[in-house]
Write a protein that holds these residues in place. Structure first.
Motif, PDB file in Angstrom:
ATOM      1  N   ALA A  23       0.830  -1.207   0.000  1.00  0.00           N
ATOM      2  CA  ALA A  23       0.000   0.000   0.000  1.00  0.00           C
ATOM      3  C   ALA A  23       0.861   1.252   0.000  1.00  0.00           C
ATOM      4  N   MET A  24       1.940   1.241   0.771  1.00  0.00           N
ATOM      5  CA  MET A  24       2.823   2.402   0.822  1.00  0.00           C
ATOM      6  C   MET A  24       3.528   2.621  -0.511  1.00  0.00           C
TER       7      MET A  24
ATOM      8  N   SER B 219       2.530   1.831  -3.430  1.00  0.00           N
ATOM      9  CA  SER B 219       1.567   2.269  -4.442  1.00  0.00           C
ATOM     10  C   SER B 219       1.372   3.777  -4.434  1.00  0.00           C
ATOM     11  N   THR B 220       1.640   4.416  -3.302  1.00  0.00           N
ATOM     12  CA  THR B 220       1.485   5.867  -3.228  1.00  0.00           C
ATOM     13  C   THR B 220       2.651   6.604  -3.881  1.00  0.00           C
ATOM     14  N   HIS B 221       3.695   5.873  -4.256  1.00  0.00           N
ATOM     15  CA  HIS B 221       4.879   6.505  -4.851  1.00  0.00           C
ATOM     16  C   HIS B 221       5.081   6.116  -6.322  1.00  0.00           C
ATOM     17  N   LEU B 222       4.052   5.560  -6.937  1.00  0.00           N
ATOM     18  CA  LEU B 222       4.173   5.133  -8.325  1.00  0.00           C
ATOM     19  C   LEU B 222       4.391   6.303  -9.283  1.00  0.00           C
ATOM     20  N   ASP B 223       4.035   7.497  -8.851  1.00  0.00           N
ATOM     21  CA  ASP B 223       4.174   8.661  -9.721  1.00  0.00           C
ATOM     22  C   ASP B 223       5.572   9.270  -9.678  1.00  0.00           C
ATOM     23  N   LYS B 224       6.469   8.665  -8.900  1.00  0.00           N
ATOM     24  CA  LYS B 224       7.836   9.193  -8.769  1.00  0.00           C
ATOM     25  C   LYS B 224       8.798   8.248  -9.487  1.00  0.00           C
TER      26      LYS B 224
ATOM     27  N   SER C  47      13.453   2.731  -6.832  1.00  0.00           N
ATOM     28  CA  SER C  47      12.548   2.554  -7.963  1.00  0.00           C
ATOM     29  C   SER C  47      13.270   1.916  -9.146  1.00  0.00           C
TER      30      SER C  47
ATOM     31  N   GLU D 133      11.192   7.602   5.470  1.00  0.00           N
ATOM     32  CA  GLU D 133       9.953   6.923   5.849  1.00  0.00           C
ATOM     33  C   GLU D 133      10.099   6.322   7.249  1.00  0.00           C
TER      34      GLU D 133
END
Length: 342
Positions: free
Chosen positions: A232-233, A235-240, A287, A325
């Motif tokens: 879940a965590m 998934s919140t950074h997929l835009d980076k 990433s 984090e």
């Protein structure tokens, strides 16, 4: 005193010499014009032939030599390669360091892009730790396959080879892997405490060459991970596209060889002897673009005494989003932690 006959002969020779020079100049001029004309004519002929070849091949006719056919095919193939490279470069600039075109050419890649590949760094004599992790959060057999299929998360233990290649230590790992099929065995790496930074590098190299994933995660084999919370965590950074996540820290650089955390390159960290900010080695995430960067530059990336410092050094000079984090601070037992160190 010269005679009249001698003067006449001298004048005749001078005249003949001038005529010869004039004739030579005229001949050279004519020759130059002729050569230039031929070159121009050849150029026009080549243009004409190219147009004819395009016309003939475009009409589906076969009145063309084999050599000419091969030349046309070669030119078109080169044009296709150039176009593919241009597209690849544009995609690389947009998405990261390497485009999907390059990675998809490797047959070992999964067709589906996974969310994460987790590598659990383990070593010889730690089977009890591995079994505990299998029971607690990694799972085995069909459950491990289900984790990949449903959540897009690959989990593997990562280990090298014994210094005495093929001994009982190697055989023990091979036997365990035949039963569980959950290892990444780095055949070109010798398992040793001082080689952990190289092991981390080889894990990223192997993983990015084997699985196409959004993130690559390194975990120690004494850390328990909440897989659902981790997914879940992430998934919140997929835009980076270039992100480095972990419990960020610094710390003292030790210059005494007798110290447990001795750093041979201590002098590189300045008079204050303090490391730059980097993610704790218990668990950290990079990433896909950063893993590809490590893979491409594997031969020139310098390793330090510790794997977490080494990874941090590879990324500190890049355009990377560092994320401190708190949920990755496994030893702090903070509320909502994704991991716990035992």
């Amino acid at each position: 005193m010269q005679s009249r006959g001698s003067s006449n002969r001298l004048s005749g020779m001078v005249l003949r010499s001038r005529l010869s020079a004039l004739m030579f100049s005229m001949f050279a001029t004519i020759a130059s014009v002729y050569v230039a004309g031929r070159l121009w004519q050849d150029a026009e002929n080549r243009v004409y032939l190219i147009k004819e070849l395009d016309r003939v091949t475009g009409q589906g006719q076969s009145a063309i030599s084999v050599d000419d056919t091969l030349k046309i095919i070669n030119c078109k193939e080169q044009q296709k390669k150039l176009y593919a490279l241009e597209m690849e470069l544009a995609a690389a600039r947009q998405e990261g360091f390497v485009s999907k075109y390059v990675s998809e050419r490797n047959g070992t890649h999964s067709k589906r892009r996974m969310l994460a590949v987790i590598g659990i760094a383990t070593r010889f004599g730690r089977k009890n730790n591995r079994d505990a992790i299998r029971r607690a959060w990694m799972h085995t057999g069909t459950a491990l396959k289900k984790l990949e299929d449903e959540k897009g998360i690959v989990v593997r233990f990562v280990i090298g080879r014994s210094a005495n290649r093929g001994d009982s230590l190697d055989r023990g790992i091979d036997n365990e892997n035949r039963q569980t099929n959950d290892f990444i065995v780095l055949d070109n790496h010798v398992e040793a405490p001082e080689e952990l930074p190289k092991k981390a590098k080889l894990f990223f190299v192997h993983s990015v060459d084997t699985w196409d994933a959004e993130f690559y995660v390194k975990v120690n084999d004494d850390v328990y991970v909440n897989i659902d919370a981790l997914g879940a965590m992430l998934s919140t950074h997929l835009d980076k596209p270039r992100v480095y996540i972990g419990c960020m820290k610094s710390g003292e650089v030790y210059s005494e060889p007798s110290h447990k955390w001795y750093e041979p390159d201590w002098w590189k960290f300045g008079d204050g002897k303090s490391y730059f900010r980097h993610a704790s080695g218990e668990i950290y995430v990079i990433s896909r673009a950063l893993a590809q960067f490590i893979s491409i530059n594997r031969s020139i990336l310098r390793t330090y005494a510790h794997d977490d410092v080494s990874v941090g050094s590879w990324l500190i000079g890049l355009d990377v989003k560092h994320i401190d984090e708190g949920k990755f601070c496994c030893s702090s037992w903070s509320s909502g932690s994704i991991c716990a160190a035992v």
